[in-house]
Design a protein around this motif. Structure first.
Motif, mmCIF file in Angstrom:
data_model
loop_
_atom_site.group_PDB
_atom_site.id
_atom_site.type_symbol
_atom_site.label_atom_id
_atom_site.label_comp_id
_atom_site.label_asym_id
_atom_site.label_seq_id
_atom_site.Cartn_x
_atom_site.Cartn_y
_atom_site.Cartn_z
ATOM 1 N N ARG A 7 0.856 -1.188 0.000
ATOM 2 C CA ARG A 7 0.000 0.000 0.000
ATOM 3 C C ARG A 7 0.892 1.237 0.000
ATOM 4 O O ARG A 7 1.707 1.418 0.893
ATOM 5 C CB ARG A 7 -0.865 -0.064 1.253
ATOM 6 C CG ARG A 7 -1.882 0.998 1.402
ATOM 7 C CD ARG A 7 -2.645 0.683 2.684
ATOM 8 N NE ARG A 7 -3.664 1.623 2.967
ATOM 9 C CZ ARG A 7 -3.804 2.263 4.118
ATOM 10 N NH1 ARG A 7 -2.974 2.039 5.112
ATOM 11 N NH2 ARG A 7 -4.783 3.102 4.292
ATOM 12 N N ILE A 8 0.705 2.099 -1.014
ATOM 13 C CA ILE A 8 1.534 3.292 -1.162
ATOM 14 C C ILE A 8 0.635 4.516 -1.212
ATOM 15 O O ILE A 8 -0.281 4.601 -2.033
ATOM 16 C CB ILE A 8 2.396 3.193 -2.437
ATOM 17 C CG1 ILE A 8 3.349 1.997 -2.303
ATOM 18 C CG2 ILE A 8 3.162 4.479 -2.679
ATOM 19 C CD1 ILE A 8 4.185 1.734 -3.509
ATOM 20 N N TRP A 9 0.936 5.477 -0.341
ATOM 21 C CA TRP A 9 0.166 6.716 -0.279
ATOM 22 C C TRP A 9 0.423 7.545 -1.531
ATOM 23 O O TRP A 9 1.558 7.692 -1.977
ATOM 24 C CB TRP A 9 0.560 7.515 0.964
ATOM 25 C CG TRP A 9 -0.198 8.794 1.091
ATOM 26 C CD1 TRP A 9 -1.451 8.954 1.611
ATOM 27 C CD2 TRP A 9 0.229 10.099 0.701
ATOM 28 N NE1 TRP A 9 -1.836 10.279 1.565
ATOM 29 C CE2 TRP A 9 -0.808 10.998 0.999
ATOM 30 C CE3 TRP A 9 1.377 10.590 0.118
ATOM 31 C CZ2 TRP A 9 -0.733 12.355 0.752
ATOM 32 C CZ3 TRP A 9 1.463 11.955 -0.152
ATOM 33 C CH2 TRP A 9 0.407 12.819 0.173
ATOM 34 N N LEU A 10 -0.655 8.089 -2.107
ATOM 35 C CA LEU A 10 -0.545 8.928 -3.290
ATOM 36 C C LEU A 10 -0.828 10.392 -2.992
ATOM 37 O O LEU A 10 -0.043 11.274 -3.321
ATOM 38 C CB LEU A 10 -1.493 8.435 -4.390
ATOM 39 C CG LEU A 10 -1.260 7.010 -4.906
ATOM 40 C CD1 LEU A 10 -2.338 6.624 -5.907
ATOM 41 C CD2 LEU A 10 0.131 6.870 -5.508
ATOM 42 N N GLU A 105 -7.369 2.513 -2.854
ATOM 43 C CA GLU A 105 -8.091 2.495 -1.579
ATOM 44 C C GLU A 105 -8.152 3.928 -1.053
ATOM 45 O O GLU A 105 -7.156 4.650 -1.085
ATOM 46 C CB GLU A 105 -7.343 1.627 -0.579
ATOM 47 C CG GLU A 105 -7.925 1.634 0.815
ATOM 48 C CD GLU A 105 -7.047 0.877 1.805
ATOM 49 O OE1 GLU A 105 -7.190 1.159 3.010
ATOM 50 O OE2 GLU A 105 -6.234 0.033 1.399
ATOM 51 N N ASP A 107 -8.958 5.671 2.466
ATOM 52 C CA ASP A 107 -9.200 5.316 3.869
ATOM 53 C C ASP A 107 -10.225 6.250 4.494
ATOM 54 O O ASP A 107 -10.700 7.200 3.860
ATOM 55 C CB ASP A 107 -7.894 5.253 4.664
ATOM 56 C CG ASP A 107 -7.281 6.610 4.970
ATOM 57 O OD1 ASP A 107 -7.900 7.666 4.702
ATOM 58 O OD2 ASP A 107 -6.151 6.634 5.507
ATOM 59 N N GLU A 111 -7.522 9.691 2.676
ATOM 60 C CA GLU A 111 -6.213 9.517 2.037
ATOM 61 C C GLU A 111 -6.336 8.465 0.934
ATOM 62 O O GLU A 111 -7.000 7.445 1.107
ATOM 63 C CB GLU A 111 -5.161 9.079 3.054
ATOM 64 C CG GLU A 111 -4.983 10.044 4.218
ATOM 65 C CD GLU A 111 -4.426 11.396 3.814
ATOM 66 O OE1 GLU A 111 -3.597 11.474 2.882
ATOM 67 O OE2 GLU A 111 -4.820 12.401 4.433
ATOM 68 N N TYR A 113 -4.631 5.698 -1.546
ATOM 69 C CA TYR A 113 -3.515 4.770 -1.641
ATOM 70 C C TYR A 113 -3.662 3.905 -2.883
ATOM 71 O O TYR A 113 -4.770 3.616 -3.319
ATOM 72 C CB TYR A 113 -3.480 3.824 -0.425
ATOM 73 C CG TYR A 113 -3.224 4.523 0.885
ATOM 74 C CD1 TYR A 113 -1.926 4.619 1.382
ATOM 75 C CD2 TYR A 113 -4.274 5.067 1.629
ATOM 76 C CE1 TYR A 113 -1.694 5.256 2.591
ATOM 77 C CE2 TYR A 113 -4.039 5.699 2.823
ATOM 78 C CZ TYR A 113 -2.741 5.786 3.315
ATOM 79 O OH TYR A 113 -2.501 6.417 4.493
ATOM 80 N N TRP A 115 -2.277 0.069 -4.411
ATOM 81 C CA TRP A 115 -1.659 -1.196 -4.071
ATOM 82 C C TRP A 115 -0.757 -1.561 -5.249
ATOM 83 O O TRP A 115 -1.237 -1.849 -6.344
ATOM 84 C CB TRP A 115 -2.719 -2.268 -3.817
ATOM 85 C CG TRP A 115 -3.394 -2.054 -2.514
ATOM 86 C CD1 TRP A 115 -4.513 -1.299 -2.266
ATOM 87 C CD2 TRP A 115 -2.985 -2.583 -1.246
ATOM 88 N NE1 TRP A 115 -4.818 -1.338 -0.933
ATOM 89 C CE2 TRP A 115 -3.903 -2.122 -0.276
ATOM 90 C CE3 TRP A 115 -1.932 -3.407 -0.842
ATOM 91 C CZ2 TRP A 115 -3.782 -2.446 1.055
ATOM 92 C CZ3 TRP A 115 -1.821 -3.733 0.495
ATOM 93 C CH2 TRP A 115 -2.747 -3.266 1.428
#
Length: 120
Positions: A7-10, A105, A107, A111, A113, A115
């Motif tokens: 999972r990487i925050w964008l 995703e 949240d 935020e 994210y 994958w």
């Protein structure tokens, strides 16, 4: 989610308005690996690669993934047009093919994210 994906925050979901697309380079490779667009209140993520010539970047300028009305994804190298909600090509040399989706995703805090695997 894909096997071995992380999972990487964008960005914040609200940073991408409806009818807008934004590219991301989460692995600092110097070119956007994926783009996210907002269409009809939903967000969709795709690899930045036209299926006509795998690996060919889609945008003609930074974040330039959509037509002028924001209703279709466009590959500016080939003129192909794709539906935002499915990534299916409806015009151009890859008619009937699909962009590769990237799982997203949002949240509870808003935020956004993706994958991703390291090969994205």
């Amino acid at each position: 989610m894909p096997e071995n994906a992380r999972r990487i925050w964008l960005c914040r979901r609200d940073d991408i308005a409806d009818g807008v697309a934004r590219g991301f380079d989460p692995f600092d490779r110097g070119q956007d690996a994926l783009f996210v667009l907002s269409h009809g209140g939903q967000v969709y993520g795709y690899r930045n690669a036209c299926p006509h010539v795998d690996g060919a970047p889609m945008a003609w300028r930074r974040d330039g993934y959509l037509n002028s009305s924001g209703t279709r994804i466009v590959c500016y190298a080939h003129g192909a047009q794709f539906l935002p909600e499915s990534g299916r090509c409806v015009q151009g040399p890859c008619l009937g093919q699909y962009l590769q989706p990237v799982p997203l995703e949002v949240d509870g805090g808003g935020e956004l994210y993706a994958w991703l695997t390291n090969r994205e």
